[in-house]
Design a protein around this motif. Structure first.
Motif, PDB file in Angstrom:
ATOM      1  N   VAL A  29       0.821  -1.214   0.000  1.00  0.00           N
ATOM      2  CA  VAL A  29       0.000   0.000   0.000  1.00  0.00           C
ATOM      3  C   VAL A  29       0.854   1.263   0.000  1.00  0.00           C
ATOM      4  CG1 VAL A  29      -1.782   1.282   1.224  1.00  0.00           C
ATOM      5  CG2 VAL A  29      -1.835  -1.206   1.243  1.00  0.00           C
ATOM      6  N   THR A  30       1.854   1.313   0.866  1.00  0.00           N
ATOM      7  CA  THR A  30       2.679   2.513   0.990  1.00  0.00           C
ATOM      8  C   THR A  30       3.426   2.819  -0.301  1.00  0.00           C
ATOM      9  OG1 THR A  30       2.981   2.107   3.359  1.00  0.00           O
ATOM     10  CG2 THR A  30       4.530   3.612   2.295  1.00  0.00           C
ATOM     11  N   ALA A  33       1.000   4.017  -2.974  1.00  0.00           N
ATOM     12  CA  ALA A  33       0.571   5.397  -2.722  1.00  0.00           C
ATOM     13  C   ALA A  33       1.660   6.394  -3.124  1.00  0.00           C
ATOM     14  CB  ALA A  33       0.217   5.564  -1.250  1.00  0.00           C
ATOM     15  N   ASN A  39      -3.059   9.678  -1.391  1.00  0.00           N
ATOM     16  CA  ASN A  39      -3.156   9.427   0.049  1.00  0.00           C
ATOM     17  C   ASN A  39      -3.232   7.927   0.309  1.00  0.00           C
ATOM     18  OD1 ASN A  39      -4.998   8.963   2.566  1.00  0.00           O
ATOM     19  ND2 ASN A  39      -4.103  10.999   2.815  1.00  0.00           N
ATOM     20  N   LYS A  40      -2.502   7.472   1.327  1.00  0.00           N
ATOM     21  CA  LYS A  40      -2.432   6.041   1.624  1.00  0.00           C
ATOM     22  C   LYS A  40      -3.806   5.452   1.941  1.00  0.00           C
ATOM     23  CE  LYS A  40       0.022   2.765   4.623  1.00  0.00           C
ATOM     24  NZ  LYS A  40       1.035   2.645   5.703  1.00  0.00           N
ATOM     25  N   SER A  41      -4.616   6.169   2.693  1.00  0.00           N
ATOM     26  CA  SER A  41      -5.942   5.664   3.054  1.00  0.00           C
ATOM     27  C   SER A  41      -6.850   5.562   1.835  1.00  0.00           C
ATOM     28  CB  SER A  41      -6.578   6.558   4.118  1.00  0.00           C
ATOM     29  OG  SER A  41      -6.740   7.885   3.628  1.00  0.00           O
ATOM     30  N   THR A  42      -6.702   6.495   0.897  1.00  0.00           N
ATOM     31  CA  THR A  42      -7.479   6.453  -0.349  1.00  0.00           C
ATOM     32  C   THR A  42      -7.115   5.207  -1.155  1.00  0.00           C
ATOM     33  OG1 THR A  42      -7.598   8.866  -0.443  1.00  0.00           O
ATOM     34  CG2 THR A  42      -8.007   7.659  -2.499  1.00  0.00           C
ATOM     35  N   TYR A  44      -5.802   2.483  -0.046  1.00  0.00           N
ATOM     36  CA  TYR A  44      -6.241   1.278   0.662  1.00  0.00           C
ATOM     37  C   TYR A  44      -7.720   0.973   0.396  1.00  0.00           C
ATOM     38  CZ  TYR A  44      -7.232  -2.082   4.303  1.00  0.00           C
ATOM     39  OH  TYR A  44      -7.638  -3.205   4.974  1.00  0.00           O
ATOM     40  N   ARG A  45      -8.541   2.007   0.329  1.00  0.00           N
ATOM     41  CA  ARG A  45      -9.968   1.793   0.061  1.00  0.00           C
ATOM     42  C   ARG A  45     -10.188   1.192  -1.324  1.00  0.00           C
ATOM     43  NH1 ARG A  45     -10.568   6.891   2.553  1.00  0.00           N
ATOM     44  NH2 ARG A  45     -10.873   7.895   0.522  1.00  0.00           N
TER      45      ARG A  45
END
Length: 254
Positions: A29-30, A33, A39-42, A44-45
């Motif tokens: 993920v990192t 991104a 953004n990492k959270s974006t 991940y989703r």
């Protein structure tokens, strides 16, 4: 000017799939991104949704993401819908026009090369090859180009069943020399036939690959040794390798 219907979320999903498909070992993920500057959270989703829909899968040990079964199924359907020989013929014609020598397309069947297409140049000479004709793998450019990139198991099975015939003074006639040649071909990405099958005919060939990285066939440039000499044989090898790579990309290979 018409308003673009481009959807930014869809574009991000496509970029994610492209990056993961390019990574042989998978990607976390990192890193993903960072590459996409998102953004990492974006990220991940998006990944979670793609994994749930089986377009991606996450490795248990590394936690990296790789292409999932749905992507492979989709790619297979697309490839199967395409008459690939007709689809790539323009590439063969273009190559013939650039080098003004005869171009072949071949596959391996039952341990032999089968020529399935041929584009002759205007100054062609009489050759052994014709569409539907079979030839040995060990002394033809197309044959060696394909053989070198088969799986070790398929390669070994073909080699152990070769009944060598010495067609010319240059013909390979034993497993040891053929295996040495295969290592060279894999390293340089193309094969050469220096009057190994037909006296007076030289050839440069390269493999073409499917969407899943499997060697599908090979293409070659062939001509008389009076024109295709040792010096320009390597120039033709560069041309045929480039065209083979374009064809492979057209067939979905990365």
């Amino acid at each position: 000017m018409s308003k673009s219907l481009r959807n930014s979320s869809t574009v991000r999903v496509l970029r994610i799939l492209e990056e993961i498909a390019k990574s042989e070992e998978g990607i976390g993920v990192t890193e993903l991104a960072n590459r996409l500057e998102l953004n990492k959270s974006t990220v991940y989703r998006f990944l979670a949704t793609l994994e749930e829909e089986q377009y991606l899968e996450q490795q248990l040990t590394t936690k990296k993401y790789q292409s999932g079964i749905k992507l492979f199924e989709l790619a297979s359907r697309i490839v199967n819908q395409v008459d690939w020989t007709k689809d790539i013929r323009p590439f063969l014609v273009d190559l013939k026009d650039r080098v003004n020598e005869t171009v072949h397309l071949g596959i391996i069947d039952d341990g032999e090369v089968v020529y399935i297409d041929k584009v002759e140049c205007e100054r062609s000479i009489r050759m052994y090859s014709r569409v539907g004709k079979r030839a040995p793998v060990y002394c033809t450019g197309v044959g060696k180009a394909i053989l070198a990139f088969l799986s070790k198991e398929k390669q070994a099975n073909i080699i152990e069943n070769i009944d060598y015939t010495k067609f010319t003074a240059s013909t390979i006639i034993d497993d040891s020399d053929l295996n040495k040649e295969i290592k060279i071909i894999r390293a340089q990405g193309f094969a050469l036939d220096r009057e190994e099958h037909e006296s007076g005919v030289n050839c440069a060939a390269a493999p073409i690959f499917t969407h899943d990285g499997q060697v599908l066939g090979g293409i070659s440039i062939a001509g008389p040794s009076s024109r295709v000499d040792e010096e320009n044989l390597f120039e033709l090898a560069a041309e045929v390798k480039e065209t083979a790579q374009l064809i492979s990309r057209r067939l979905g290979s990365l």
